[in-house]
Enzyme design. Structure first.
Site, short mmCIF file in Angstrom:
data_model
loop_
_atom_site.label_atom_id
_atom_site.label_comp_id
_atom_site.label_asym_id
_atom_site.label_seq_id
_atom_site.Cartn_x
_atom_site.Cartn_y
_atom_site.Cartn_z
N GLN A 239 39.46 37.27 39.50
CA GLN A 239 38.94 35.91 39.54
C GLN A 239 38.42 35.55 38.16
O GLN A 239 38.06 36.44 37.38
CB GLN A 239 37.81 35.78 40.56
CG GLN A 239 36.56 36.57 40.17
CD GLN A 239 35.26 36.02 40.75
OE1 GLN A 239 34.78 36.52 41.74
NE2 GLN A 239 34.73 34.96 40.13
N ALA B 234 33.30 36.64 44.14
CA ALA B 234 34.32 36.63 45.19
C ALA B 234 35.08 37.95 45.22
O ALA B 234 35.36 38.50 46.29
CB ALA B 234 35.28 35.47 44.98
N TYR B 235 35.39 38.48 44.04
CA TYR B 235 36.07 39.76 43.95
C TYR B 235 35.21 40.87 44.56
O TYR B 235 35.69 41.68 45.36
CB TYR B 235 36.37 40.07 42.48
CG TYR B 235 37.09 41.37 42.24
CD1 TYR B 235 38.47 41.46 42.38
CD2 TYR B 235 36.40 42.51 41.84
CE1 TYR B 235 39.14 42.65 42.14
CE2 TYR B 235 37.05 43.71 41.60
CZ TYR B 235 38.42 43.77 41.75
OH TYR B 235 39.09 44.97 41.52
N GLY B 236 33.93 40.89 44.20
CA GLY B 236 33.03 41.90 44.76
C GLY B 236 32.90 41.79 46.26
O GLY B 236 32.86 42.79 46.98
N LYS C 17 36.07 43.11 47.93
CA LYS C 17 36.11 44.57 47.90
C LYS C 17 35.08 45.19 48.84
O LYS C 17 35.32 46.26 49.41
CB LYS C 17 35.91 45.06 46.47
CG LYS C 17 37.05 44.72 45.52
CD LYS C 17 38.36 45.36 45.95
CE LYS C 17 39.45 45.20 44.90
NZ LYS C 17 40.72 45.84 45.31
#
Length: 263
Positions: A106, A167-169, A172
């Site tokens: 992102q 958002a990536y975290g 995941k």
């Protein structure tokens, strides 16, 4: 401080006789895993969206004496994912192990500056994608090998607040939960499910982040006791062990491979 990684050049047949399906296999950790798994005796099917990258890695593996093929796969598309997994069974007659490594990044920055389109893409590829893949992989393992193992790529960024990659975290962290749920669900069938959580790793995604936010890699290395970023193969080595029979009593874990960043 010596910042040069010591990479093993020996092989021990860790995955001999196994058929391995790898997503995100055209570059970075996925490509390193494809090369390593083949050296360790697996027949591998490489999957990703960019065929030219996949073809190059598969040809390299075959030139080195390994068994490899490739299939174009969009992790956000259920039919594409199922077709890719089915391709492994069609080519090699079975599926034993899978490494769900494919992901998208992102634009770094606070979550109020992230567009809805970018949020939806990260969610579709990084969260829904592993769910689609695991669903298809479990069915294929169940129907062919009977027993097997799956490893998902998470991130140390999933283990605490992640203001630059929210958002990536979050996606995941959701993968961590899916991993645990799958381990509990399919353990009675002899299907193990784990995740690796890489720290700072020298992939294209990290270099793109560093270009957009100069100094990122140096800052992350200062937070890492080993004082350096990982080579992609170092993450692949952890995944290979988790997929192998040497990890036969390991399931439901998220293994940090982060140079001690979150020790």
């Amino acid at each position: 401080m010596n910042n040069t990684p010591t990479l093993s050049t020996t092989t021990s047949g860790l995955l001999t006789g196994k058929v391995a399906f790898i997503t995100g296999a055209g570059r970075g950790i996925g490509a390193a895993a494809a090369r390593l798994f083949a050296r360790e005796g697996a027949r591998v099917l490489l999957a990703a969206r960019t065929e030219v990258q996949l073809k190059a890695v598969a040809e390299e593996i075959r030139a080195s004496g390994g068994t490899a093929d490739h299939v174009v796969c969009d992790l956000a598309d259920a039919a594409s994912v199922r077709a890719a997994v089915d391709r492994a069974v069609h080519l090699y007659g079975r599926l034993d192990v899978a490494f769900n490594n494919g992901a998208t990044g992102q634009p770094p920055g606070p979550m109020d500056q992230l567009s809805e389109a970018d949020f939806d893409l990260v969610s579709a590829v990084d969260f829904k994608g592993p769910w689609l893949a695991m669903t298809a992989e479990v069915a294929a393992i169940r129907a062919t090998a009977g027993r097997g193992a799956i490893v998902n790529t998470s991130s140390v960024g999933s283990l605490l607040g992640n203001p630059q990659l929210p958002a990536y975290g979050a996606a995941k962290r959701a993968v961590n939960s899916l991993t645990a749920s799958a381990a509990v669900t399919y353990g009675p069938e002899g299907i193990r499910v784990n995740a690796v959580a890489p720290g700072t790793t020298l992939t294209e995604m990290l270099h793109e982040w560093d270009e957009k936010s100069p100094g990122t890699i140096e800052q992350l290395n200062r937070q890492t006791p080993l004082g350096r970023a990982a080579a992609p193969e170092e993450i692949a080595q952890a995944a290979a062990w988790l997929l192998s029979d040497r990890a036969s009593y390991v399931t439901g874990t998220v293994l940090r491979v982060d140079g001690g960043m979150h020790a």
